[in-house]
Motif scaffolding. Structure first.
Motif, PDB file in Angstrom:
ATOM      1  N   VAL A   1      31.929   1.829  40.489  1.00 26.80           N
ATOM      2  CA  VAL A   1      33.028   2.110  39.568  1.00 26.80           C
ATOM      3  C   VAL A   1      32.473   2.263  38.157  1.00 26.80           C
ATOM      4  N   GLN A   2      32.907   3.303  37.491  1.00 26.97           N
ATOM      5  CA  GLN A   2      32.544   3.480  36.078  1.00 26.97           C
ATOM      6  C   GLN A   2      33.769   3.150  35.232  1.00 26.97           C
ATOM      7  N   LEU A   3      33.532   2.403  34.169  1.00 21.67           N
ATOM      8  CA  LEU A   3      34.609   1.968  33.292  1.00 21.67           C
ATOM      9  C   LEU A   3      34.325   2.421  31.871  1.00 21.67           C
ATOM     10  N   GLN A   4      35.349   2.930  31.224  1.00 17.49           N
ATOM     11  CA  GLN A   4      35.233   3.385  29.841  1.00 17.49           C
ATOM     12  C   GLN A   4      36.310   2.714  29.019  1.00 17.49           C
ATOM     13  N   ALA A  22      39.537   3.034  31.260  1.00 15.99           N
ATOM     14  CA  ALA A  22      39.714   4.054  32.289  1.00 15.99           C
ATOM     15  C   ALA A  22      38.633   3.891  33.347  1.00 15.99           C
ATOM     16  N   ALA A  23      39.061   3.889  34.596  1.00  8.85           N
ATOM     17  CA  ALA A  23      38.142   3.687  35.710  1.00  8.85           C
ATOM     18  C   ALA A  23      37.990   4.963  36.515  1.00  8.85           C
ATOM     19  N   LYS A  75      47.019   6.455  36.960  1.00  7.71           N
ATOM     20  CA  LYS A  75      46.073   6.989  35.977  1.00  7.71           C
ATOM     21  C   LYS A  75      44.726   6.255  36.008  1.00  7.71           C
ATOM     22  N   SER A  76      44.634   5.203  36.813  1.00  9.15           N
ATOM     23  CA  SER A  76      43.408   4.389  36.895  1.00  9.15           C
ATOM     24  C   SER A  76      43.017   3.818  35.535  1.00  9.15           C
ATOM     25  N   ILE A  77      43.987   3.236  34.873  1.00  9.74           N
ATOM     26  CA  ILE A  77      43.770   2.657  33.549  1.00  9.74           C
ATOM     27  C   ILE A  77      44.347   1.245  33.519  1.00  9.74           C
ATOM     28  N   VAL A  78      43.615   0.361  32.899  1.00  3.13           N
ATOM     29  CA  VAL A  78      44.116  -0.983  32.617  1.00  3.13           C
ATOM     30  C   VAL A  78      44.188  -1.125  31.096  1.00  3.13           C
ATOM     31  N   TRP A 114      31.261  -3.502  34.899  1.00  4.80           N
ATOM     32  CA  TRP A 114      31.694  -3.762  33.531  1.00  4.80           C
ATOM     33  C   TRP A 114      31.682  -2.479  32.710  1.00  4.80           C
ATOM     34  N   GLY A 115      32.641  -2.382  31.824  1.00  3.44           N
ATOM     35  CA  GLY A 115      32.638  -1.288  30.866  1.00  3.44           C
ATOM     36  C   GLY A 115      31.642  -1.567  29.754  1.00  3.44           C
TER      37      GLY A 115
END
Length: 124
Positions: A1-4, A22-23, A75-78, A114-115
């Motif tokens: 998983v990539q996190l921004q 955003a994942a 949207k794959s956002i937290v 981790w982002g």
């Protein structure tokens, strides 16, 4: 998983910010998510977590009542909405994917991805 992670910045005490993370790479709704923060010289500190569905949330005592964690699985956002910010909230904020449910959600070891972090600075 990539996190921004994004949304950090400089804000005066009492102000508000909304952080986003955003994942991509895997099915976002398969994972619980967490936000942590780390100030210079300090260990990484748990801020908030949210379950896969978004129904269950959990907050550290230091932010409870001032922070809301939420997610948009479509949207794959937290998100981390922060209000009534204090100078002691100054830190780099990180989002993370929870993968180890044998560990309590407040521990960084419960999270695998981790982002890059986003800086939040609160001036007095």
């Amino acid at each position: 998983v990539q996190l921004q992670a994004s949304g950090g910045g400089l804000v005066q005490a009492g102000g508000s910010l909304r952080l986003s993370c955003a994942a991509s790479g895997r099915t976002f709704s398969d994972y619980g998510m967490g936000w942590f923060r780390q100030a210079p010289g300090n260990e990484r500190e748990f801020v908030a977590s949210i379950s896969r569905t978004g129904i269950d949330t959990y907050y550290s005592d230091s932010v409870k009542g001032r922070v809301i964690i939420s997610r948009d699985n479509a949207k794959s956002i937290v998100y981390l909405e922060m209000s009534s910010l204090r100078p002691e909230d100054t830190a780099v904020y990180y989002c993370a994917v929870r993968t180890d449910y044998s560990r309590h959600k407040i521990w960084p070891v419960a999270y695998s991805w981790w982002g890059q972090g986003t800086q939040v600075t609160v001036s007095s």
